[in-house]
Design an enzyme around this catalytic site. Structure first.
Site, PDB file in Angstrom:
ATOM      1  N   ASP A 145       0.858  -1.185   0.000  1.00 47.24           N
ATOM      2  CA  ASP A 145       0.000   0.000   0.000  1.00 47.24           C
ATOM      3  C   ASP A 145       0.893   1.232   0.000  1.00 47.24           C
ATOM      4  O   ASP A 145       2.090   1.141   0.310  1.00 47.24           O
ATOM      5  CB  ASP A 145      -0.935  -0.001   1.214  1.00 47.24           C
ATOM      6  N   ASP A 146       0.304   2.377  -0.335  1.00 42.05           N
ATOM      7  CA  ASP A 146       1.086   3.608  -0.342  1.00 42.05           C
ATOM      8  C   ASP A 146       1.423   4.056   1.073  1.00 42.05           C
ATOM      9  O   ASP A 146       2.536   4.467   1.345  1.00 42.05           O
ATOM     10  CB  ASP A 146       0.380   4.722  -1.121  1.00 42.05           C
ATOM     11  N   ASP A 153      -2.217   4.729   7.720  1.00 45.88           N
ATOM     12  CA  ASP A 153      -2.584   5.945   8.437  1.00 45.88           C
ATOM     13  C   ASP A 153      -3.074   5.585   9.839  1.00 45.88           C
ATOM     14  O   ASP A 153      -2.280   5.397  10.750  1.00 45.88           O
ATOM     15  CB  ASP A 153      -3.646   6.692   7.627  1.00 45.88           C
TER      16      ASP A 153
END
Length: 161
Positions: free
Chosen positions: A96-97, A100
């Site tokens: 994933d980027d 969070d």
């Protein structure tokens, strides 16, 4: 209320450099059977990592976690798995980027407990859920990825009255 008070724009060049740095770390931990990209944010990093690690097998797990509020998608809503994958993730890289709050990461970990989870960026709340990452950013930072931005004309400072 918006939990993000800082803005961190990422260029295509910076993203590519960081994805290659992540690839270096993952190369040492392989070999890998394939990659599972978390859509949509994980698609671009996964493409770069596939090239760097010479991986040809790529799949996606599709999860919606952010909902639009005004002009920007900044608020996490309900998690909705649109498409899953078979198996428990053994031998696979999960890309994933960023991680969070960790809500999406937790859900994906439940689905693919044996996958090696790697992100380019990690925030403190989600960092414990990731096996490998490159850059830590503060929890109150909104990362602006290049696919979410467009180039526009900027007036010179002297003309901004």
């Amino acid at each position: 209320m918006n939990p993000y008070s800082k803005d961190f724009p990422i260029s295509w060049e910076e993203l590519h450099r960081n994805a290659r740095a992540l690839s270096w770390r993952l190369l040492e931990k392989g070999p890998w059977k394939g990659i599972i990209a978390i859509t949509r944010g994980g698609l671009v990093p996964a493409a770069i990592i596939c090239r760097e690690l010479d991986i040809r097998l790529i799949d996606t797990i599709c999860i919606v976690s952010y909902s639009s509020e005004g002009d920007e998608a900044k608020y996490q809503g309900e998690l909705n798995v649109l498409k899953g994958v078979e198996g428990d993730g053994e031998g696979m890289l999960l890309i994933d980027d960023l991680v969070d709050t960790g809500r999406t990461a937790q859900k994906v970990r439940e689905i693919l407990p044996k996958a090696h989870f790697a992100t380019i960026y990690a925030k403190p709340a989600g960092k414990p859920l990731v096996d490998t990452f490159v850059t830590e950013v503060s929890q109150d930072t909104w990362i602006r990825f290049p696919w979410d931005m467009e180039f526009t004309f900027s007036k010179p400072l002297a003309d901004r009255e």
